[in-house]
Write an enzyme that holds these catalytic residues in place. Structure first.
Site, PDB file in Angstrom:
ATOM      1  N   LYS A 112       0.821  -1.212   0.000  1.00 44.11           N
ATOM      2  CA  LYS A 112       0.000   0.000   0.000  1.00 44.11           C
ATOM      3  C   LYS A 112       0.862   1.273   0.000  1.00 44.11           C
ATOM      4  CE  LYS A 112      -4.079  -2.187   0.787  1.00 44.11           C
ATOM      5  NZ  LYS A 112      -3.738  -3.597   0.946  1.00 44.11           N
TER       6      LYS A 112
HETATM    7  C1  LIG Z   1      -4.410  -4.746   0.570  1.00 41.06           C
HETATM    8  C2  LIG Z   1      -3.618  -5.996   0.523  1.00 41.06           C
HETATM    9  C3  LIG Z   1      -3.900  -7.023  -0.387  1.00 41.06           C
HETATM   10  C4  LIG Z   1      -5.055  -6.951  -1.351  1.00 41.06           C
HETATM   11  O1  LIG Z   1      -4.917  -5.906  -2.308  1.00 41.06           O
HETATM   12  P1  LIG Z   1      -6.195  -5.388  -3.106  1.00 41.06           P
HETATM   13  O2  LIG Z   1      -5.731  -4.202  -3.869  1.00 41.06           O
HETATM   14  O3  LIG Z   1      -7.220  -5.043  -2.066  1.00 41.06           O
HETATM   15  O4  LIG Z   1      -6.649  -6.502  -3.980  1.00 41.06           O
HETATM   16  C5  LIG Z   1      -3.068  -8.126  -0.416  1.00 41.06           C
HETATM   17  N1  LIG Z   1      -2.038  -8.246   0.447  1.00 41.06           N
HETATM   18  C6  LIG Z   1      -1.745  -7.295   1.347  1.00 41.06           C
HETATM   19  C7  LIG Z   1      -0.609  -7.511   2.276  1.00 41.06           C
HETATM   20  C8  LIG Z   1      -2.513  -6.142   1.423  1.00 41.06           C
HETATM   21  O5  LIG Z   1      -2.225  -5.195   2.323  1.00 41.06           O
END
Ligand SMILES: *Cc1c(COP(=O)(O)O)cnc(C)c1O
Length: 464
Positions: A112
């Site tokens: 993120k």
């Molecule tokens: C948010 C997240 C996901 C999923 O990503 P999306 O964009 O919601 O599909 C997978 N792994 C981790 C560690 C995350 O923080």
């Protein structure tokens, strides 16, 4: 050429320039904002092959923005990716026969950060220029919250309100959020699931007088800037693997929750990046895996798992993909989404061979398979996967019939999920000094009932 404008998947929002799309977040008609066309960059691929990460990010992001001067955009990107601990920003490592794209070298140790370090600075830039203020309302299944907080903490013109499902994020994830004591940060533990938090968010955003009165904005992946900044690493990884293997095409396996990350890969493919296919991985919360295997999109009960950031049964970005799938027909999107809202179910037709889609295939992992993937990769390759990345690796292994190199997205540092690592390996292997330091940090958090009115009242009383 005309600059790209942003339109709604449901068709009833006047086209917006990039900065306005970033500030608006969710379209005012309840749809999601998408670019009115997708640029084709196939002719530039050779030219871009050797760019470093910030240079490549600049080339890609500028195609979608015409209201940010190049020099400013370059500075924002440079500042965002300077916070990453690895010189390549998002390095690719060969592990066994897989290529692991490590997206977790940012300050909160999850992918993120790639988007939110950029978006936080973009907000600041736009607000300074316009002299405005912003109240960010976010829903988090764990990682978005801390990355978003880290992206905007201490900013003068922004208050951020982050809802997480009470007791359903990992203890460390919770600490990463609630230990940030800056006055502009408000953590809310909502007594419900992540889907409940997303629903509250949608409810507050669809109350247009409330949204306007408080200048509400979003950092969830409904914000186009998040998807946009994630497109970059698909190009970067494909270039690194092309360099290493000479392969003309690659495959990507993506652990998925809200469909944001894999959607960025889908856009990269439409832009002309030679991706043979995308492999979507879920955990037990498998609405997307079921959909891509049957054409039926039907809500299930959310169950808590070892990979909590994938504990989602209503994937907000799915609507963007659906828009293209139904031939860019906003009326049809609105019809299907309304049906889904009312009945918790919708269906799209399959092709003559029974396939839902030619570009995306999907599968589900579960706790036992995920933990056993962590154990195997540790024993065989000395490499520690976090439980989200391990779910992606497990599903990638089920789709090993093609020759194109397989790039697995690694979305979090294993130290964020020490319990799962201990369950998988019987050892305490996953540590990180930044997380160890949190154990003694003071925290601040408010617990709220699972309803939109409670969140509304809380926000109204503390809005910037
Ligand atoms: C948010 C997240 C996901 C999923 O990503 P999306 O964009 O919601 O599909 C997978 N792994 C981790 C560690 C995350 O923080």
């Amino acid at each position: 050429m005309e600059p790209i404008r942003y339109v709604s998947t449901r068709g009833a929002q006047a086209p917006l320039a990039f900065k306005d799309a970033v500030m608006t977040g969710l379209a005012r008609d309840g749809g999601l904002l998408i670019p009115d066309r997708i640029p084709d960059v196939s002719a530039q691929l050779d030219e871009w092959q050797d760019l470093d990460y910030p240079e490549l990010a600049f080339e890609i992001i500028r195609l979608f923005t015409d209201d940010l001067p190049d020099a400013r955009l370059k500075e924002l990107i440079a500042a965002a990716y300077r916070t990453f601990a690895h010189p390549d920003v998002c390095p690719v490592r060969k592990v066994g026969h897989l290529h692991i794209l490590e997206l977790f070298h940012g300050p909160t140790l999850a992918f993120k950060d790639v988007a939110l370090q950029f978006l936080g600075r973009l907000f600041e830039e736009i607000l300074e220029e316009r002299g405005g203020r912003l109240n960010i309302l976010a829903a988090t299944s764990g990682d978005t919250g801390s990355a978003a907080i880290c992206g905007v903490r201490g900013q003068e013109r922004i208050h951020i309100f982050v809802m997480h499902p009470h007791g359903r994020v990992s203890a460390l994830q919770e600490r990463q959020m609630t230990s940030v004591l800056d006055a502009n940060v408000f953590n809310l533990a909502v007594k419900g699931s992540f889907d409940d938090c997303q629903l509250i968010m949608k409810t507050l955003f669809s109350d247009l007088p409330f949204k306007d009165a408080h200048a509400l904005g979003t950092v969830n992946s409904v914000n186009w800037a998040r998807v946009l900044s994630q497109i970059v690493y698909y190009f970067y990884a494909a270039f690194r693997v092309r360099e290493e293997t000479g392969a003309a095409q690659v495959q990507f396996a993506v652990p998925t929750g809200n469909f944001g990350d894999i959607l960025a890969g889908w856009y990269a493919k439409q832009m002309g990046l030679p991706i043979r296919r995308l492999i979507l991985a879920t955990n037990e919360n498998d609405i997307l895996a079921r959909f891509f295997n049957t054409g039926v999109y039907a809500k299930g009960q959310v169950v808590p798992t070892v990979n909590p950031s994938m504990d989602i049964q209503v994937a907000s970005n799915f609507e963007r993909w659906l828009y293209y799938k139904v031939g860019q027909d906003p009326k049809e999107v609105a019809r299907l989404m309304t049906r889904f809202a009312l009945e918790g179910r919708m269906q799209i037709p399959r092709d003559a061979d029974g396939r839902v889609d030619l570009e995306i295939v999907a599968g589900a992992s579960d706790t036992q398979r995920t933990l056993s993937a962590i154990k195997r990769y540790h024993e065989k390759h000395g490499y520690l996967l976090d439980p989200h990345s391990a779910a992606g690796v497990y599903v990638a292994e089920q789709y090993n019939e093609l020759d194109e190199p397989m790039i697995c997205l690694s979305t979090a540092h294993p130290a964020k999920f020490p319990d799962a690592i201990r369950d998988a390996t019987d050892q305490d292997l996953a540590r990180h000094p930044a997380l160890d330091a949190l154990k003694k940090a003071p925290t601040r958090c408010e617990t709220l009932e699972n309803n939109a009115e409670a969140v509304k009242a809380y926000l109204a009383a503390r809005a910037r």
